[in-house]
Scaffold this active site. Structure first.
Site, PDB file in Angstrom:
ATOM      1  N   PRO A  18      -6.850   5.243  -2.397  1.00  0.00           N
ATOM      2  CA  PRO A  18      -7.005   3.801  -2.602  1.00  0.00           C
ATOM      3  C   PRO A  18      -5.717   3.112  -2.167  1.00  0.00           C
ATOM      4  CG  PRO A  18      -6.818   4.962  -4.719  1.00  0.00           C
ATOM      5  CD  PRO A  18      -6.737   6.000  -3.650  1.00  0.00           C
ATOM      6  N   MET A  19      -5.840   2.101  -1.312  1.00  0.00           N
ATOM      7  CA  MET A  19      -4.632   1.368  -0.888  1.00  0.00           C
ATOM      8  C   MET A  19      -4.941  -0.120  -0.790  1.00  0.00           C
ATOM      9  SD  MET A  19      -2.731   3.768   1.946  1.00  0.00           S
ATOM     10  CE  MET A  19      -4.212   4.263   2.817  1.00  0.00           C
ATOM     11  N   GLN A  72     -12.223   1.862  -7.451  1.00  0.00           N
ATOM     12  CA  GLN A  72     -11.105   2.052  -8.384  1.00  0.00           C
ATOM     13  C   GLN A  72     -10.822   0.777  -9.176  1.00  0.00           C
ATOM     14  OE1 GLN A  72      -6.808   2.124  -7.426  1.00  0.00           O
ATOM     15  NE2 GLN A  72      -6.835   4.258  -8.066  1.00  0.00           N
ATOM     16  N   CYS A 102      -0.462   2.948 -10.625  1.00  0.00           N
ATOM     17  CA  CYS A 102       0.212   1.873  -9.886  1.00  0.00           C
ATOM     18  C   CYS A 102       1.568   1.557 -10.531  1.00  0.00           C
ATOM     19  CB  CYS A 102      -0.653   0.624  -9.873  1.00  0.00           C
ATOM     20  SG  CYS A 102       0.178  -0.737  -9.062  1.00  0.00           S
ATOM     21  N   LYS A 141      -6.754   8.620 -11.149  1.00  0.00           N
ATOM     22  CA  LYS A 141      -5.619   8.817 -10.237  1.00  0.00           C
ATOM     23  C   LYS A 141      -4.370   8.422 -11.001  1.00  0.00           C
ATOM     24  CE  LYS A 141      -3.687   7.689  -5.790  1.00  0.00           C
ATOM     25  NZ  LYS A 141      -2.770   6.562  -5.960  1.00  0.00           N
ATOM     26  N   ASP A 206       2.842  12.229   0.395  1.00  0.00           N
ATOM     27  CA  ASP A 206       3.597  12.717   1.551  1.00  0.00           C
ATOM     28  C   ASP A 206       2.846  13.682   2.476  1.00  0.00           C
ATOM     29  OD1 ASP A 206       5.535  11.233   0.337  1.00  0.00           O
ATOM     30  OD2 ASP A 206       6.839  12.913  -0.183  1.00  0.00           O
ATOM     31  N   ARG A 229      -0.702   6.900   3.309  1.00  0.00           N
ATOM     32  CA  ARG A 229       0.022   6.243   4.400  1.00  0.00           C
ATOM     33  C   ARG A 229      -0.207   6.853   5.775  1.00  0.00           C
ATOM     34  NH1 ARG A 229       5.510   6.389   1.145  1.00  0.00           N
ATOM     35  NH2 ARG A 229       4.468   8.292   0.452  1.00  0.00           N
TER      36      ARG A 229
HETATM   37  C1  LIG Z   1      -0.047  -0.145   0.990  1.00  0.00           C
HETATM   38  C2  LIG Z   1      -0.361   0.739  -0.198  1.00  0.00           C
HETATM   39  C3  LIG Z   1      -1.241   0.289  -1.171  1.00  0.00           C
HETATM   40  C4  LIG Z   1      -1.562   1.113  -2.257  1.00  0.00           C
HETATM   41  N1  LIG Z   1      -2.492   0.675  -3.157  1.00  0.00           N
HETATM   42  C5  LIG Z   1      -2.930   1.543  -4.132  1.00  0.00           C
HETATM   43  C6  LIG Z   1      -4.039   1.216  -4.954  1.00  0.00           C
HETATM   44  O1  LIG Z   1      -4.643   0.140  -4.835  1.00  0.00           O
HETATM   45  N2  LIG Z   1      -4.407   2.124  -5.889  1.00  0.00           N
HETATM   46  C7  LIG Z   1      -3.783   3.338  -6.052  1.00  0.00           C
HETATM   47  O2  LIG Z   1      -4.164   4.144  -6.894  1.00  0.00           O
HETATM   48  N3  LIG Z   1      -2.728   3.654  -5.275  1.00  0.00           N
HETATM   49  C8  LIG Z   1      -2.319   2.811  -4.299  1.00  0.00           C
HETATM   50  N4  LIG Z   1      -1.313   3.199  -3.457  1.00  0.00           N
HETATM   51  C9  LIG Z   1      -0.747   4.564  -3.597  1.00  0.00           C
HETATM   52  C10 LIG Z   1      -1.504   5.544  -2.689  1.00  0.00           C
HETATM   53  O3  LIG Z   1      -2.855   5.665  -3.078  1.00  0.00           O
HETATM   54  C11 LIG Z   1      -0.827   6.926  -2.708  1.00  0.00           C
HETATM   55  O4  LIG Z   1      -0.823   7.397  -4.028  1.00  0.00           O
HETATM   56  C12 LIG Z   1       0.605   6.896  -2.208  1.00  0.00           C
HETATM   57  O5  LIG Z   1       0.719   6.115  -1.026  1.00  0.00           O
HETATM   58  C13 LIG Z   1       1.127   8.307  -1.911  1.00  0.00           C
HETATM   59  O6  LIG Z   1       0.317   8.961  -0.949  1.00  0.00           O
HETATM   60  P1  LIG Z   1       0.749   9.049   0.601  1.00  0.00           P
HETATM   61  O7  LIG Z   1       2.115   9.661   0.646  1.00  0.00           O
HETATM   62  O8  LIG Z   1      -0.305   9.915   1.248  1.00  0.00           O
HETATM   63  O9  LIG Z   1       0.768   7.660   1.135  1.00  0.00           O
HETATM   64  C14 LIG Z   1      -0.961   2.382  -2.387  1.00  0.00           C
HETATM   65  C15 LIG Z   1      -0.046   2.804  -1.425  1.00  0.00           C
HETATM   66  C16 LIG Z   1       0.255   2.013  -0.330  1.00  0.00           C
HETATM   67  C17 LIG Z   1       1.210   2.524   0.709  1.00  0.00           C
END
Ligand SMILES: Cc1cc2nc3c(=O)[nH]c(=O)nc-3n(C[C@H](O)[C@H](O)[C@H](O)COP(=O)(O)O)c2cc1C
Length: 332
Positions: A18-19, A72, A102, A141, A206, A229
């Site tokens: 979720p992002m 979510q 978050c 999460k 990561d 990401r």
């Molecule tokens: C731009 C952005 C928005 C995010 N929004 C959420 C979100 O709405 N809900 C959530 O549980 N995590 C959110 N995250 C966290 C990501 O879901 C994830 O846990 C975090 O980026 C680490 O994973 P990665 O290294 O693969 O990016 C967000 C991360 C980024 C970069």
């Protein structure tokens, strides 16, 4: 092979994280086409949903093509969370995910998101009541803990499982870390190694190369990887990981034609979903990654990110094909 409730997943599934402002229907559709096994919406405020705030409600839009999809939600008030479950159910998602991770101040200050890591009994109570409220599988999460002195994720995950969640995704950082340092998957493996755990444990944080995903599977023994990401502007990442698992070799990166086609479809789906103005505006952030590493590209990128009319952005895509159609991308 892991299951979320009755949803059968392939071996070591890849989940789109979720992002906020990223995991919208067009982007989720592209990730799904490129191999994501489960996709999640961005977090949606339970308080916003029960006030019927238009912005929150629009985030509930899901499409058949992206299933299985999880919606979510976040919040810390039991009543609001329960009412928002009723609202979310009307969108008919496959999964409801609770955001207990978050780190943003305005969320944690209300005990929501990672804020709840300071109040585990509340976290368990909310989850238990939410599980009881719906026939849909609830997933969680979260992060490792509030700070490095309060990493109790093994116990927390077990308690969440005991009140009925069907899977957990764990970001290998604490709230205090925000996004700093590197994710520690050790405590996630400890959750997996707890013999009482039987729900899928998905690792997050990561994973930005196929090798990292393989490490998460083979060295940490986790049930799947949640990817954030690395997928932004690069939905091909999911298939690249799958290709690597299958063959041990790296898949060729997408050609310019595939990138332009994805950017075009992304923009068109965004316009179809939220209209031209917002569609054009909100797709901008993806172009940098779609077209990363191309020399002398600035002029074209500028056109994509400053044009207000869809027509002009589509024209910029045509120009890119004309000028850079045979550019050879190398694996990053
Ligand atoms: C731009 C952005 C928005 C995010 N929004 C959420 C979100 O709405 N809900 C959530 O549980 N995590 C959110 N995250 C966290 C990501 O879901 C994830 O846990 C975090 O980026 C680490 O994973 P990665 O290294 O693969 O990016 C967000 C991360 C980024 C970069």
């Amino acid at each position: 092979m892991p299951k979320i409730g009755d949803i059968q997943l392939p071996d070591f599934p890849l989940l789109l994280a979720p992002m906020e402002d990223v995991s919208d229907p067009p982007f989720r559709a592209l990730c799904k086409e490129q191999g994501a096994d489960v996709v999640y919406t961005e977090f949606i405020s339970s308080e916003g949903l029960i006030r019927d705030a238009a912005k929150s409600v629009m985030k509930l839009d899901i499409y058949e093509r992206e299933r299985p999809v999880g919606i979510q939600i976040f919040g810390a008030e039991l009543d609001s969370m329960l009412q928002s479950i009723d609202i979310v159910e009307k969108s008919n998602p496959d999964i409801i995910d609770i955001n207990f991770g978050c780190p943003v101040k305005k969320v944690v200050s209300k005990n929501a998101g990672a804020g709840i890591l300071k109040d585990i009994p509340l976290m368990i109570k909310l989850t238990e009541e939410m599980v009881k409220r719906t026939h849909l599988p609830i997933t969680v999460k979260t992060r490792l803990g509030w700070d490095s002195d309060s990493i109790k994720i093994v116990e927390v995950a077990e308690r969440l499982q005991d009140v009925g969640i069907k899977a957990i995704s764990i970001h290998g950082r604490t709230r205090v870390q925000m996004y700093k340092g590197s994710a520690d998957w050790g405590p996630i493996a400890a959750v997996k190694n707890n013999p009482r755990m039987h729900i899928p444990i998905f690792g997050n944080g990561d994973v930005d190369t196929p090798e990292m995903a393989m490490k998460m599977r083979d060295e940490y023994g986790l049930d799947g990887a949640m990817i954030g990401r690395a997928s932004i502007g690069y939905p091909w990442f999911f298939n690249e990981v799958k290709h690597y698992f299958k063959t041990g070799t790296h898949k060729d990166p997408p050609t310019m034609e595939e990138r332009v086609s994805a950017a075009r479809r992304h923009l068109q789906m965004a316009i179809d979903w939220k209209g031209e103005k917002l569609g054009v505006f909100e797709t901008r952030r993806h172009y940098t990654n779609y077209f990363k590493g191309i020399p002398n590209f600035k002029e074209y990128r500028m056109k994509m990110v400053t044009s207000d009319e869809a027509e002009d952005v589509f024209a910029a895509f045509d120009e890119v094909m004309e000028m850079f159609g045979d550019y050879q991308f190398t694996t990053v």
